[in-house]
Motif scaffolding. Structure first.
Motif, PDB file in Angstrom:
ATOM      1  N   LEU A 118      39.360  41.093  39.068  1.00 18.27           N
ATOM      2  CA  LEU A 118      38.545  39.955  39.480  1.00 18.27           C
ATOM      3  C   LEU A 118      38.325  38.967  38.340  1.00 18.27           C
ATOM      4  CD1 LEU A 118      35.233  39.749  38.687  1.00 18.27           C
ATOM      5  CD2 LEU A 118      35.174  41.847  39.991  1.00 18.27           C
ATOM      6  N   GLY A 122      39.457  36.378  40.546  1.00 16.80           N
ATOM      7  CA  GLY A 122      38.232  35.981  41.235  1.00 16.80           C
ATOM      8  C   GLY A 122      37.842  36.912  42.353  1.00 16.80           C
ATOM      9  N   ASN A 123      38.640  37.950  42.592  1.00 16.96           N
ATOM     10  CA  ASN A 123      38.313  38.908  43.649  1.00 16.96           C
ATOM     11  C   ASN A 123      38.832  40.278  43.242  1.00 16.96           C
ATOM     12  OD1 ASN A 123      38.227  40.256  46.399  1.00 16.96           O
ATOM     13  ND2 ASN A 123      37.517  38.198  46.916  1.00 16.96           N
ATOM     14  N   GLU A 131      38.473  41.774  50.960  1.00  6.87           N
ATOM     15  CA  GLU A 131      37.832  40.791  50.092  1.00  6.87           C
ATOM     16  C   GLU A 131      36.523  40.263  50.654  1.00  6.87           C
ATOM     17  OE1 GLU A 131      40.515  37.582  49.496  1.00  6.87           O
ATOM     18  OE2 GLU A 131      41.939  38.722  48.302  1.00  6.87           O
ATOM     19  N   ASP A 135      33.252  38.404  48.899  1.00  7.91           N
ATOM     20  CA  ASP A 135      33.034  36.977  49.133  1.00  7.91           C
ATOM     21  C   ASP A 135      31.593  36.702  49.538  1.00  7.91           C
ATOM     22  OD1 ASP A 135      35.673  36.458  48.545  1.00  7.91           O
ATOM     23  OD2 ASP A 135      36.314  36.334  50.642  1.00  7.91           O
ATOM     24  N   VAL A 138      29.635  36.643  46.379  1.00  9.84           N
ATOM     25  CA  VAL A 138      29.927  35.406  45.650  1.00  9.84           C
ATOM     26  C   VAL A 138      29.150  34.238  46.257  1.00  9.84           C
ATOM     27  CG1 VAL A 138      31.734  33.712  45.142  1.00  9.84           C
ATOM     28  CG2 VAL A 138      32.185  36.162  44.832  1.00  9.84           C
ATOM     29  N   ASP A 155      30.971  32.054  39.437  1.00 10.69           N
ATOM     30  CA  ASP A 155      30.499  32.818  40.595  1.00 10.69           C
ATOM     31  C   ASP A 155      31.060  34.237  40.636  1.00 10.69           C
ATOM     32  OD1 ASP A 155      29.276  30.453  41.208  1.00 10.69           O
ATOM     33  OD2 ASP A 155      30.531  29.998  42.950  1.00 10.69           O
ATOM     34  N   SER A 156      32.366  34.385  40.448  1.00 14.26           N
ATOM     35  CA  SER A 156      32.972  35.702  40.641  1.00 14.26           C
ATOM     36  C   SER A 156      32.574  36.677  39.537  1.00 14.26           C
ATOM     37  CB  SER A 156      34.494  35.590  40.727  1.00 14.26           C
ATOM     38  OG  SER A 156      35.038  35.077  39.529  1.00 14.26           O
TER      39      SER A 156
END
Length: 219
Positions: A118, A122-123, A131, A135, A138, A155-156
């Motif tokens: 991540l 970002g994930n 995911e 999300d 996030v 954010d992530s």
């Protein structure tokens, strides 16, 4: 004659019961046939084999986990909304320990083969259907940032920090290190989360007020 979808659902539910009762290693075509009143051949007819059946069980587990996190009423207090989401996360794990271990554990039987970095992507998952729950986290992080409650570190990665403390505390509680009387929540996870939010810029009294609101919503 039962519809194919009904038989598949019956077998997935049977597999979940075996998983929670006996662990993932107990899942076999023979045991599933006995659990559901079907035949071993049904596993291959409807899923192609145990690997695909276990994948279907995992997918259903993630769907239920995602519902637990996303069916949270959105209010004008994103920190309270985040706290409610955290309570639901913990409760899902405690109520479904084998499923939780299958989803996020470190054993060979977990779904780590679908993980992603991540910090780079970002994930944490390489599968779109896995995911969605992250999300949701996030999204509430972004709302806390936009409300001026916490600083914007991305954010992530902020979601990853919050997930890390929740996951770690939940795993230790599941293992019995914090007893069985919710002290893992009241004396470990909640104060730890409050400290992190304060460290990220929120006011301690305001965070505590948000957590009181969250507790009232949970009854």
């Amino acid at each position: 004659m039962a519809r194919v979808s009904d038989v598949r659902e019956q077998m997935i539910e049977g597999g979940i019961r075996i998983l929670e009762r006996d662990g993932v290693n107990a899942l076999s075509a023979r045991k599933l046939a006995a659990e559901t009143g079907t035949s071993t051949m049904a596993v291959y007819t409807h899923f192609g084999g145990m690997t695909d059946l276990i994948d279907a069980i995992a997918t259903e587990a993630f769907l239920r986990f995602t519902r637990a996190l996303t069916e949270v009423e959105q209010t004008d207090d994103p920190v309270a909304d985040f706290a409610v989401m955290g309570f639901h996360y913990r409760q899902f794990a405690l109520d479904n320990p084998q499923r939780y271990q299958m989803m996020f554990g470190t054993s060979a039987e977990s779904l780590n083969r679908f993980h992603a970095d991540l910090t780079a992507t970002g994930n944490p998952s390489a599968r779109a259907d896995f995911e969605v729950s992250f999300d949701a986290l996030v999204a509430v992080v972004r709302r806390m940032v936009d409300a001026g409650r916490i600083r914007d570190d991305g954010d992530s990665v902020t979601a990853g920090r919050l997930w890390s403390i929740t996951h770690g505390a939940v795993l230790l509680e599941m293992a019995g290190f914090f007893g069985r009387e919710d002290r893992g929540l009241t004396e470990i996870l909640t104060p730890l989360t409050v400290d992190l939010l304060v460290g990220m810029g929120d006011d301690r009294e305001r965070v505590l007020e948000s957590f009181v609101k969250a507790a009232a919503r949970l009854g």
